[in-house]
Design a protein around this motif. Structure first.
Motif, short mmCIF file in Angstrom:
data_model
loop_
_atom_site.label_atom_id
_atom_site.label_comp_id
_atom_site.label_asym_id
_atom_site.label_seq_id
_atom_site.Cartn_x
_atom_site.Cartn_y
_atom_site.Cartn_z
N ALA A 1 34.14 42.86 37.81
CA ALA A 1 35.34 43.69 37.94
C ALA A 1 36.55 42.83 37.61
O ALA A 1 36.51 41.60 37.72
N ALA A 2 37.63 43.49 37.21
CA ALA A 2 38.91 42.81 36.98
C ALA A 2 38.78 41.62 36.02
O ALA A 2 39.42 40.59 36.21
N GLY A 3 37.89 41.76 35.04
CA GLY A 3 37.78 40.72 34.03
C GLY A 3 36.97 39.51 34.39
O GLY A 3 36.94 38.53 33.65
N LYS A 4 36.27 39.57 35.53
CA LYS A 4 35.45 38.41 35.91
C LYS A 4 34.23 38.86 36.69
O LYS A 4 34.16 39.98 37.20
N GLN A 5 33.27 37.97 36.76
CA GLN A 5 32.06 38.21 37.54
C GLN A 5 32.03 37.20 38.68
O GLN A 5 31.99 36.00 38.46
N GLN A 6 32.07 37.72 39.90
CA GLN A 6 32.00 36.88 41.10
C GLN A 6 30.56 36.88 41.58
O GLN A 6 29.95 37.94 41.78
N GLU A 7 29.99 35.68 41.79
CA GLU A 7 28.58 35.58 42.14
C GLU A 7 28.38 34.77 43.42
O GLU A 7 29.11 33.81 43.68
N ILE A 8 27.37 35.15 44.15
CA ILE A 8 26.87 34.36 45.27
C ILE A 8 25.49 33.88 44.86
O ILE A 8 24.72 34.62 44.24
N VAL A 9 25.17 32.62 45.16
CA VAL A 9 23.88 32.04 44.77
C VAL A 9 23.12 31.65 46.02
O VAL A 9 23.63 30.88 46.85
N ILE A 10 21.92 32.20 46.18
CA ILE A 10 21.11 31.92 47.36
C ILE A 10 19.69 31.56 46.93
O ILE A 10 19.24 31.94 45.85
N ASP A 11 19.02 30.83 47.79
CA ASP A 11 17.60 30.57 47.60
C ASP A 11 16.86 31.78 48.14
O ASP A 11 16.90 32.03 49.35
N PRO A 12 16.19 32.57 47.29
CA PRO A 12 15.58 33.81 47.77
C PRO A 12 14.39 33.60 48.69
O PRO A 12 13.97 34.53 49.38
N VAL A 13 13.84 32.39 48.70
CA VAL A 13 12.68 32.11 49.54
C VAL A 13 13.11 31.65 50.93
O VAL A 13 12.66 32.19 51.95
N THR A 14 14.00 30.68 50.98
CA THR A 14 14.45 30.16 52.28
C THR A 14 15.67 30.89 52.83
O THR A 14 15.99 30.78 54.01
N GLY A 15 16.36 31.62 51.95
CA GLY A 15 17.58 32.29 52.37
C GLY A 15 18.78 31.37 52.45
O GLY A 15 19.86 31.80 52.86
N ALA A 16 18.62 30.12 52.04
CA ALA A 16 19.73 29.17 52.12
C ALA A 16 20.85 29.57 51.16
O ALA A 16 20.60 29.96 50.02
N PHE A 17 22.08 29.47 51.64
CA PHE A 17 23.25 29.71 50.80
C PHE A 17 23.47 28.45 49.97
O PHE A 17 23.68 27.37 50.51
N ILE A 18 23.42 28.58 48.65
CA ILE A 18 23.60 27.43 47.76
C ILE A 18 25.06 27.30 47.35
O ILE A 18 25.62 26.21 47.34
N GLY A 19 25.67 28.41 46.98
CA GLY A 19 27.06 28.33 46.57
C GLY A 19 27.53 29.59 45.88
O GLY A 19 27.03 30.68 46.14
N GLU A 20 28.49 29.43 44.98
CA GLU A 20 29.10 30.56 44.31
C GLU A 20 29.48 30.16 42.90
O GLU A 20 29.54 28.97 42.56
N ARG A 21 29.76 31.17 42.08
CA ARG A 21 30.17 30.90 40.71
C ARG A 21 31.05 32.05 40.24
O ARG A 21 30.86 33.20 40.65
N LYS A 22 32.01 31.73 39.37
CA LYS A 22 32.89 32.77 38.82
C LYS A 22 32.95 32.60 37.31
O LYS A 22 33.21 31.50 36.81
N ARG A 23 32.68 33.69 36.59
CA ARG A 23 32.69 33.68 35.14
C ARG A 23 33.61 34.76 34.62
O ARG A 23 33.74 35.83 35.23
N LEU A 24 34.26 34.49 33.48
CA LEU A 24 35.09 35.50 32.85
C LEU A 24 34.22 36.50 32.11
O LEU A 24 33.25 36.13 31.44
N THR A 25 34.55 37.77 32.21
CA THR A 25 33.88 38.80 31.43
C THR A 25 34.80 39.34 30.34
O THR A 25 34.40 40.18 29.55
N GLU A 26 36.04 38.87 30.35
CA GLU A 26 37.01 39.21 29.32
C GLU A 26 37.78 37.94 28.98
O GLU A 26 37.92 37.04 29.81
N ASP A 27 38.28 37.86 27.75
CA ASP A 27 39.13 36.72 27.39
C ASP A 27 40.35 36.68 28.31
O ASP A 27 40.92 37.73 28.65
N GLN A 28 40.72 35.48 28.74
CA GLN A 28 41.85 35.36 29.67
C GLN A 28 42.66 34.11 29.30
O GLN A 28 42.13 33.00 29.32
N ASP A 29 43.93 34.31 28.99
CA ASP A 29 44.83 33.20 28.67
C ASP A 29 44.26 32.27 27.61
O ASP A 29 44.43 31.05 27.67
N GLY A 30 43.54 32.87 26.66
CA GLY A 30 42.96 32.07 25.58
C GLY A 30 41.58 31.54 25.87
O GLY A 30 40.92 31.00 24.98
#
Length: 337
Positions: A282-311
């Motif tokens: 949404a809003a030109g980006k993809q916000q992600e949560i990253v987890i270990d699906p087996v242990t359920g441990a929270f690994i971290g997060e990541r943000k990627r652009l889905t639209e060009d932004q400021d070049g």
């Protein structure tokens, strides 16, 4: 129709025996997605016997799965991933911090910085030592890792902008984790999703639906997208390293109520740790949560652009973080690798 639909969904999504509400949450997500589709995209079916209607729904779900493009099936997969992770966290034991010891929380982050015509990713590490008694002195070490990734402009332009300047390590301490003291008792702060206190965590509901409703209330009016902001708040809380196992499980289950959430990458590696990325675009980006699906441990997060932004072109990772935890014997001490 619900009983037949539940049976069909259960064939697609085996429900963990210890989570009686899992199938209900999957059904809610599937029916909500169908109901929220634009009227001109909904199939107008004639009235049919309940059993026949349920079979048609199940067949439609299976057909969509084979085509690989149906939101309901994606939602079933999301629910399965989150509930499996929640089950693992339910079984996890958070041992108490021994008296005199500290919970060590290390967050490694890459942040984007922009100046006209230039942009880059810059690395930082925050290490926090939380005492067994949270009302005692906490310690924080913030360091510049020296990591630099140019996203826009030439190396010379980045250097000329000052974006690549190194910052000195910062050592802070404060009672109750208040590293920037203000007027009043720092241990009386009510807390929030970004800085959870014991009192704040204690009053959060563990029922997934009520917890989801609480997230909706607390995120109202914040962020660029209401659904994405729910994911941001959950990530903020988990990144703190202070969320107990029962609440971690409840947060994962609460996310199964978030209709746009999808599995964006089944296997992603952050800082050498592999997990599943679940995100909202949404809003030109993809916000992600990253987890270990087996242990359920929270690994971290990541943000990627889905639209060009400021070049900076679409698809570029413009932020990420990973978190590690341990118990150590004293402030400033790191766990053995």
């Amino acid at each position: 129709m619900i009983d037949e639909l539940d049976e069909a969904l259960h064939d697609l999504y085996p429900v963990p025996g210890e989570d009686a509400g899992a199938l209900r949450r999957v059904r809610t997500r599937v029916l909500a997605e169908i109901e929220e589709r634009p009227a001109d995209r909904r199939r107008r079916w004639p009235r049919l016997p309940l059993a026949v209607a349920a079979v048609l729904v199940a067949v439609a779900v299976v057909a969509m799965a084979l085509r690989g493009s149906a939101p309901p099936v994606a939602m079933v997969e999301v629910a399965q991933t989150l509930n499996t992770a929640a089950d693992a966290q339910t079984r996890a034991l958070d041992g108490p911090i021994p008296a005199g010891s500290y919970r060590y929380i290390a967050t490694h982050s890459l942040h984007a910085a922009y100046n006209p015509g230039v942009a880059g990713l810059f690395g930082t590490r925050e290490e926090t030592w939380v005492p067994a008694d949270p009302s005692a002195q906490w310690f924080l070490l913030r360091t510049d890792t020296g990591e630099r990734t140019r996203l826009l402009g030439t190396d010379e332009q980045v250097k000329g902008s000052g974006l690549d300047a190194r910052s000195s390590p910062e050592r802070l301490s404060g009672r109750c984790g208040n590293f920037y003291p203000a007027a009043g008792d720092p241990c009386a702060a009510p807390g929030n999703w970004q800085s959870p206190t014991a009192a704040f965590l204690a009053e959060l509901p563990r029922d997934p639906r009520r917890l989801y409703d609480r997230l909706r209330t607390d995120t109202k009016g914040h962020g660029q997208d209401r659904d994405q902001e729910v994911l941001v708040y959950v990530t903020d809380a988990l990144r703190s390293g202070l969320i107990p196992a029962d609440l971690r499980a409840a947060l994962y289950r609460a996310l199964t109520y978030l209709p746009p959430l999808e599995i964006s990458e089944r296997r992603v590696t952050l800082d050498g740790r592999a997990g599943t990325a679940l995100g909202i675009t949404a809003a030109g980006k993809q916000q992600e949560i990253v987890i270990d699906p087996v242990t359920g441990a929270f690994i971290g997060e990541r943000k990627r652009l889905t639209e060009d932004q400021d070049g900076v072109p679409a698809g570029t990772v413009v932020g990420s973080s990973t978190v590690r935890y341990a118990i150590v014997g004293k402030p400033w001490q790191r766990p053995a690798s």
